[in-house]
Design an enzyme around this catalytic site. Structure first.
Site, mmCIF file in Angstrom:
data_model
loop_
_atom_site.group_PDB
_atom_site.id
_atom_site.type_symbol
_atom_site.label_atom_id
_atom_site.label_comp_id
_atom_site.label_asym_id
_atom_site.label_seq_id
_atom_site.Cartn_x
_atom_site.Cartn_y
_atom_site.Cartn_z
ATOM 1 N N ILE A 144 51.753 24.441 30.289
ATOM 2 C CA ILE A 144 52.375 25.758 30.435
ATOM 3 C C ILE A 144 53.835 25.490 30.774
ATOM 4 O O ILE A 144 54.147 24.610 31.581
ATOM 5 C CB ILE A 144 51.674 26.598 31.534
ATOM 6 C CG1 ILE A 144 52.301 27.994 31.658
ATOM 7 C CG2 ILE A 144 51.670 25.906 32.880
ATOM 8 C CD1 ILE A 144 51.512 28.934 32.605
ATOM 9 N N SER A 145 54.731 26.216 30.119
ATOM 10 C CA SER A 145 56.162 25.972 30.333
ATOM 11 C C SER A 145 56.576 26.398 31.736
ATOM 12 O O SER A 145 55.963 27.265 32.351
ATOM 13 C CB SER A 145 56.992 26.755 29.307
ATOM 14 O OG SER A 145 56.570 26.446 27.998
ATOM 15 N N LYS A 146 57.660 25.787 32.209
ATOM 16 C CA LYS A 146 58.227 26.145 33.509
ATOM 17 C C LYS A 146 58.720 27.590 33.483
ATOM 18 O O LYS A 146 59.337 27.997 32.492
ATOM 19 C CB LYS A 146 59.496 25.319 33.767
ATOM 20 C CG LYS A 146 59.332 23.896 34.106
ATOM 21 C CD LYS A 146 60.747 23.349 34.237
ATOM 22 C CE LYS A 146 60.745 21.913 34.649
ATOM 23 N NZ LYS A 146 62.052 21.485 35.141
#
Ligand code: SAH
Length: 276
Positions: A119-121
């Site tokens: 999951i992206s930051k």
């Protein structure tokens, strides 16, 4: 010492009930994600879906307070688009990560979501959304996202655009995203299973295209499917860089041609072709 928030957090039912939330974002209607368009590939012989991520309910700390702190940090870090900040405050990131990682859900870090993906930051999601919106006052039109992953960024985008088409090439994650997103009932978010390198011609032209995985170059299909005046934001491998370092690319499609700007270094999972 300040106490760390405990999860599971209290359910925030605002979105599902279609009321303006604490940040004043009027969002979503009550259609089910199961009404999304059919997959771009046949569904026969599909693998068993992965178990859904943690579904916190009922107890613990109000998660909106933790999100508010996250949003304050994003603003302090340079995100100024109030619509983006409101969307980041509205979507419960802890619902998109595994229960073992829930305590880290509001830290500015990428987290594993299974099948080798992340999951992206929040910092990157908000930065890319801000670039995509490019200071527009209203909502974006149709948006294409390549790389649904767990569905978090797709949910954020759905609050910022009239329609979002999000493609994932891994069946397990596509199914998991559908599960993760069910409670939000985002009628304008369409999850697709397929190879996003081809784009999704049926939804074109797009006001904006965003990729959550980085390749050597931007596939021509994406540029073709971008509306005139539209903007694409994607991580790309910096030409000639040792070890395949990536940078954020902003591509604007103008009547005078395509204008490309390379911004800061980023680190995304690789863009791959085909489905699995
Ligand atoms: N948007 C996610 C990030 C997911 S990571 C979030 O909210 O955090 C990037 C995703 O891109 C992975 O799930 C990976 O499987 C997917 N991906 C890579 N190449 C792809 C392709 N060609 N088409 C569709 N998805 C792709």
């Amino acid at each position: 010492m300040k106490q760390r928030p405990s999860f599971p957090a209290r359910l925030d039912v605002t979105l599902a009930k279609n009321r303006p939330n604490a940040h004043g974002v009027p969002v979503v209607s009550a259609a089910s994600t199961s009404q999304a368009p059919a997959s771009t590939t046949p569904t026969a012989g599909r693998a068993k879906p992965m178990p859904p991520a943690a579904a916190p309910q009922g107890h613990g700390m109000e998660s909106s307070a933790v999100r508010t702190r996250m949003v304050q940090k994003l603003a302090a870090g340079g995100i100024s688009d109030t619509q983006v900040l409101a969307a980041m405050g509205a979507i419960e990131r802890h619902r998109f990560v595994d229960s073992a990682l829930i305590n880290q859900a509001y830290e500015d870090t990428s987290l594993p979501i299974g099948l080798g993906q992340t999951i992206s930051k929040p910092g990157v999601v908000s930065r890319m959304a801000e670039l995509l919106r490019n200071g527009h006052s209203g909502k974006l039109g149709r948006v294409l996202e390549i790389g649904t992953g767990c569905g978090y960024q797709a949910a954020v985008l759905s609050l910022l655009a009239s329609e979002v088409y999000s493609i994932e090439r891994l069946r397990g994650l596509h199914d998991r995203a559908r599960e993760n997103l069910r409670h939000l009932r985002l009628a304008n978010l369409h999850l697709l299973f397929g190879d996003g390198m081809q784009g999704y011609a049926k939804g074109a032209p797009y006001a904006a295209i965003i990729a959550a995985a980085g390749g050597e170059a931007v596939p021509q299909a994406w540029v073709d499917q971008l509306a005139m005046g539209g903007r694409l934001v994607a991580p790309v491998v910096t030409p000639g860089s040792p070890g395949g370092a990536q940078a954020l690319l902003v591509l604007d499609k103008t009547p005078q041609g395509v204008r490309q700007t390379i911004l800061e270094a980023v680190h995304f999972v690789p863009l791959k072709s085909g489905v699995a």
